[in-house]
Design an enzyme around this catalytic site. Structure first.
Site: not given
Ligand SMILES: NC(=O)c1ccc[n+]([C@@H]2O[C@H](COP(=O)([O-])OP(=O)(O)OC[C@H]3O[C@@H](n4cnc5c(N)ncnc54)[C@H](OP(=O)(O)O)[C@@H]3O)[C@@H](O)[C@H]2O)c1
Length: 246
Positions: A132, A145
């Site tokens: 991120s 975070y």
């Molecule tokens: N959205 C943003 O602004 C942003 C910016 C930079 C980086 N990111 C990063 O991008 C990645 C994806 O985030 P997103 O924005 O797509 O959020 P999201 O829609 O909340 O998706 C998060 C995913 O992580 C999975 N997850 C969480 N805990 C887990 C565990 N213990 N084991 C396996 N899977 C797990 C969830 O699946 P289950 O709940 O089904 O397990 C879900 O599929 C993350 O690493 C986040 O930190 C996001």
């Protein structure tokens, strides 16, 4: 005929992970979708012709069993993660910090350690870590975070050095503001109003598909090309603190 390449995506039940699974399937990969919510990954796997495997990346025994049973793996997308809470360092709950470290850091460690032998065996493996922009610059209320994503950034940098000379490349993609399905809702523990405020007035935050597009591009470069670190933000976000709101 060359065999179909296999891509494992963690956190493929939602947001960036789901979009990435969909995109990599369209790119021709045999995609293995993993996450804790079985129904979601099974439905998406069916739709895109992939495979679903219920997996909590913080559970080392489950990750080892996955690695023992999955067979060929060419690409590992370490995407599972998220933020829990937006309190100041002074007010932050150590349990939230621990949970963020477990999924964003140890989750990456578990998956990478467990799958490296398979990745190496293909002769052209790829490890990709979704960190991120939080890993690169602090903002108030982001402490736990930011610390966790900075550690994920460190894993990418260290692993790349350690694997130099081996047929495995290490890519880090650091997105800024992405209006994904779950990220802000998870951070604010289901408070939809607070989650919506994150994106208030921002005309075009990145979508999960935008990030999946960069992931697809990075992993489909020729094997000798290593995209070390790719920072991707919406045009309206010039820096973590500099967001244009209309
Ligand atoms: N959205 C943003 O602004 C942003 C910016 C930079 C980086 N990111 C990063 O991008 C990645 C994806 O985030 P997103 O924005 O797509 O959020 P999201 O829609 O909340 O998706 C998060 C995913 O992580 C999975 N997850 C969480 N805990 C887990 C565990 N213990 N084991 C396996 N899977 C797990 C969830 O699946 P289950 O709940 O089904 O397990 C879900 O599929 C993350 O690493 C986040 O930190 C996001």
């Amino acid at each position: 005929m060359t065999e179909q390449k296999v891509a494992v995506v963690t956190g493929a039940s939602s947001g960036i992970g789901a979009a990435t699974a969909r995109r990599l399937a369209a790119d021709g990969f045999d995609v293995v979708l993993t996450a804790r919510r079985t129904e979601r990954i099974e439905a998406l796997a069916k739709e895109i012709g992939g495979r679903a495997w219920t997996l909590d990346v913080t559970d080392r025994a489950a990750v080892d069993a996955f690695a023992a049973g999955i067979g060929r793996v060419d690409v590992l997308i370490n995407n599972a993660g998220g933020a829990f809470g937006a309190e100041s360092v002074e007010q932050g709950d150590p349990a939230d910090w621990r949970a963020m470290y477990e999924v964003n850091v140890l989750g990456v460690l578990h998956m990478t350690q467990a799958l490296l032998p398979a990745l190496r065996a293909t002769g052209d493996g790829t490890v990709l870590i979704l960190s991120s922009t939080a890993a690169l610059a602090s903002y108030e209320g982001g402490g736990g975070y930011i610390a966790a994503k900075a550690a994920a950034h460190s894993i990418a940098g260290t692993l790349r050095l350690e694997l130099c000379g081996e047929p495995v490349r290490v890519i880090e993609i650091a997105p800024g503001m992405v209006k994904s399905e779950g990220f802000a809702v998870t951070r604010f523990r289901g408070d939809e109003a607070k989650a919506a405020a994150v994106y208030a007035g921002v005309a075009e935050p990145l979508t999960s598909e935008d990030v999946a597009d960069t992931v697809s591009w990075a992993v489909t470069r020729p094997p000798h090309v290593n995209i070390d670190l790719l920072v991707v933000r919406p045009r309206a976000q010039a820096a973590n603190h500099k967001v244009h709101r209309g």
